[in-house]
Design an enzyme around this catalytic site. Structure first.
Site, PDB file in Angstrom:
ATOM      1  N   GLU A  79      -4.016  76.098  23.165  1.00 54.16           N
ATOM      2  CA  GLU A  79      -4.442  77.455  22.399  1.00 54.16           C
ATOM      3  C   GLU A  79      -4.600  78.464  23.315  1.00 54.16           C
ATOM      4  O   GLU A  79      -4.698  79.172  23.120  1.00 54.16           O
ATOM      5  CB  GLU A  79      -4.758  76.735  21.623  1.00 54.16           C
ATOM      6  CG  GLU A  79      -4.152  75.791  20.638  1.00 54.16           C
ATOM      7  CD  GLU A  79      -2.848  77.158  20.289  1.00 54.16           C
ATOM      8  OE1 GLU A  79      -2.483  77.903  20.379  1.00 54.16           O
ATOM      9  OE2 GLU A  79      -1.548  76.240  19.889  1.00 54.16           O
TER      10      GLU A  79
ATOM     11  N   LEU B 287      -4.479  85.134  35.561  1.00 49.87           N
ATOM     12  CA  LEU B 287      -4.366  85.057  33.356  1.00 49.87           C
ATOM     13  C   LEU B 287      -4.596  86.297  33.191  1.00 49.87           C
ATOM     14  O   LEU B 287      -4.388  86.351  32.104  1.00 49.87           O
ATOM     15  CB  LEU B 287      -4.296  83.889  33.434  1.00 49.87           C
ATOM     16  CG  LEU B 287      -3.642  83.032  32.239  1.00 49.87           C
ATOM     17  CD1 LEU B 287      -2.229  82.925  31.703  1.00 49.87           C
ATOM     18  CD2 LEU B 287      -4.371  82.056  31.527  1.00 49.87           C
TER      19      LEU B 287
ATOM     20  N   TYR C 236      -7.731  88.451  31.073  1.00 52.16           N
ATOM     21  CA  TYR C 236      -8.472  88.670  29.654  1.00 52.16           C
ATOM     22  C   TYR C 236      -9.581  87.316  30.540  1.00 52.16           C
ATOM     23  O   TYR C 236      -9.855  86.173  29.805  1.00 52.16           O
ATOM     24  CB  TYR C 236      -7.730  87.777  28.651  1.00 52.16           C
ATOM     25  CG  TYR C 236      -6.666  88.835  28.360  1.00 52.16           C
ATOM     26  CD1 TYR C 236      -7.467  89.835  26.776  1.00 52.16           C
ATOM     27  CD2 TYR C 236      -5.482  89.034  28.417  1.00 52.16           C
ATOM     28  CE1 TYR C 236      -6.380  91.303  26.961  1.00 52.16           C
ATOM     29  CE2 TYR C 236      -4.639  89.594  27.635  1.00 52.16           C
ATOM     30  CZ  TYR C 236      -5.093  90.633  27.232  1.00 52.16           C
ATOM     31  OH  TYR C 236      -4.007  91.423  26.616  1.00 52.16           O
TER      32      TYR C 236
ATOM     33  N   TYR D 202      -6.902  81.523  14.006  1.00 52.72           N
ATOM     34  CA  TYR D 202      -5.798  81.424  14.285  1.00 52.72           C
ATOM     35  C   TYR D 202      -6.026  79.637  14.711  1.00 52.72           C
ATOM     36  O   TYR D 202      -4.600  78.849  15.152  1.00 52.72           O
ATOM     37  CB  TYR D 202      -5.075  81.781  14.659  1.00 52.72           C
ATOM     38  CG  TYR D 202      -4.194  82.186  15.648  1.00 52.72           C
ATOM     39  CD1 TYR D 202      -2.988  80.815  14.934  1.00 52.72           C
ATOM     40  CD2 TYR D 202      -3.817  82.075  17.259  1.00 52.72           C
ATOM     41  CE1 TYR D 202      -1.668  80.709  15.963  1.00 52.72           C
ATOM     42  CE2 TYR D 202      -3.280  80.997  17.817  1.00 52.72           C
ATOM     43  CZ  TYR D 202      -2.266  80.153  17.601  1.00 52.72           C
ATOM     44  OH  TYR D 202      -1.003  79.471  17.893  1.00 52.72           O
TER      45      TYR D 202
ATOM     46  N   ASP E 154      -0.435  84.039  13.974  1.00 50.22           N
ATOM     47  CA  ASP E 154      -0.081  84.356  14.873  1.00 50.22           C
ATOM     48  C   ASP E 154       0.640  85.862  14.976  1.00 50.22           C
ATOM     49  O   ASP E 154       1.613  85.948  14.225  1.00 50.22           O
ATOM     50  CB  ASP E 154       0.750  83.712  16.199  1.00 50.22           C
ATOM     51  CG  ASP E 154       1.647  83.528  15.654  1.00 50.22           C
ATOM     52  OD1 ASP E 154       2.473  83.829  14.948  1.00 50.22           O
ATOM     53  OD2 ASP E 154       1.804  82.319  17.270  1.00 50.22           O
TER      54      ASP E 154
END
Ligand code: SF4
Length: 371
Positions: A44, A87, A89, A127, A145
């Site tokens: 996640e 990736l 972030y 979420y 989402d």
């Protein structure tokens, strides 16, 4: 005239049709059916703001390098950043590592089993908490989402902006009601609605002609699929320009670790000058702070300047120019250079760099000179 179905009847129709669609069409993914909360949490966090195809190899790598929360907690930060490299972030990787340490040390390695406990973990929003709680423990919390917003807003014909406080609440309530009406257990219902949004009710060209929901879908019936969901805010991107000084000293090159509270914290880079535009003169580069810190008055030749390379982040557009510099004579000492340092070129692949530097190293003659 046929009577309009009641809200309850539509909820039942929606949840039942979704169940039948899911049993025939769901996407096989490595974390599907997974009950290990640690692995679900990994998947996640990796998938936040990332497409499934892009996130998949990262999930596989994390599962292989750090099979348990204890392994992740014990790993050096540079190794975690290396596993995450490319990736984006990067605060997610730092949160992931900090949370693994917290679980390993404070919670004795046991992942929380309640929604509140999961939600209290760093980097876990509503979420992600709903996804982990429902997938690992069948807790009845609906995930909401981007896919879920799209399916719900189109099926119910709701034009409340999904990024408004009112919209978030309205869609969260509706998602909970759909979950409670579903014949599927929470894990499967959540998976079903996300898969349906990702592969069937797609942002562009949804498959309405073959959709089991179309007879009651408000957007389809009113030909509004391209108008829903609604977003209130448009992100305005900030332009930033970096001039990287690729200072070569024999078979070594100068690097530093980014430590400021900014993009790419804890990744490595060449000495960088942030400048108001992509153009800078040799004089400006030679007088810049990174040049003064790494080269000073030593003799040095600028050998090549790359054209600007571009990387788009969510809120920023980065343009980078790479100045390849050859340092003549003796390089500065470690103390003189700090916080910069010299790294062997053949070891550059051990460092985690921002994507724009990886592209440069993969493309550029610098890399070719290394092998
Ligand atoms: S009919 Fe079209 S817009 Fe409506 S739920 Fe199905 S795919 Fe989505």
């Amino acid at each position: 005239m046929p009577r309009k179905p009641t809200t309850k009847a539509r909820l039942l129709f929606f949840s039942n049709e979704l169940q039948q669609w899911f049993e025939k069409s769901h996407r096989p993914l490595p974390w599907k059916g997974e009950k290990d909360a640690y692995l679900i949490w990994l998947s996640e966090i990796i998938l936040q703001q990332t497409r499934v195809e892009q996130g998949l190899p990262y999930f596989e790598r994390f599962r292989e390098w750090f099979p348990t929360v204890q392994d992740l907690a014990n790993a050096p930060e540079d190794r975690v950043m290396k596993a995450w490299e490319g990736l984006g972030y990067y605060s997610r990787a730092r949160n992931l590592h900090a949370t693994a340490k917290y679980i390993a040390q404070t919670l004795n390695g046991k992942f929380p089993t309640t929604y509140e406990g999961i939600r209290a973990l760093k980097g876990v929003g509503p979420y992600t908490a709903a996804a982990i709680g429902s997938f690992a423990y069948e807790l009845p919390y609906a995930v909401v989402d981007g896919n879920v917003y799209r399916v719900l807003s189109r099926f119910w014909g709701i034009a409340t902006p999904i990024d408004s406080t009112e919209g978030k609440k309205q869609f969260a309530d509706l998602a909970d009601r759909a979950l409670l009406a579903s014949p599927l257990p929470p894990s499967k219902h959540n998976q079903a609605i996300m898969d349906f949004g990702a592969t069937h009710c797609k942002p562009k060209s949804p498959l309405c002609a073959h959709c089991p929901l179309s007879v009651q879908c408000a957007a389809f019936q009113q030909q509004k699929t391209d108008q829903l969901p609604v977003k209130a805010k448009k992100i305005k991107k900030k332009n930033r320009y970096f001039h990287y000084l690729v200072v070569n000293a024999g078979d070594r090159v100068v690097l530093r670790k980014r430590t400021e509270k900014d993009i790419w914290r804890n990744l490595y880079e060449f000495p960088a000058l942030e400048w108001p535009e992509a153009k800078a003169s040799e004089r400006e580069i030679r007088r810049s702070a990174p040049w003064q810190a790494c080269i000073g008055e030593r003799p040095a030749r600028i050998e090549q300047i790359s054209p600007p390379q571009q990387q788009n982040l969510t809120h920023q557009k980065i343009q980078a120019v790479f100045w390849e510099i050859h340092l003549e004579g003796l390089p500065p000492t470690t103390t003189e250079l700090a916080p910069y340092f010299l790294a062997d070129r053949k070891n550059l692949s051990n460092f985690a760099f921002p994507k724009i530097i990886d592209w440069y190293l993969g493309d550029n003659s610098l890399y070719l000179k290394l092998v």
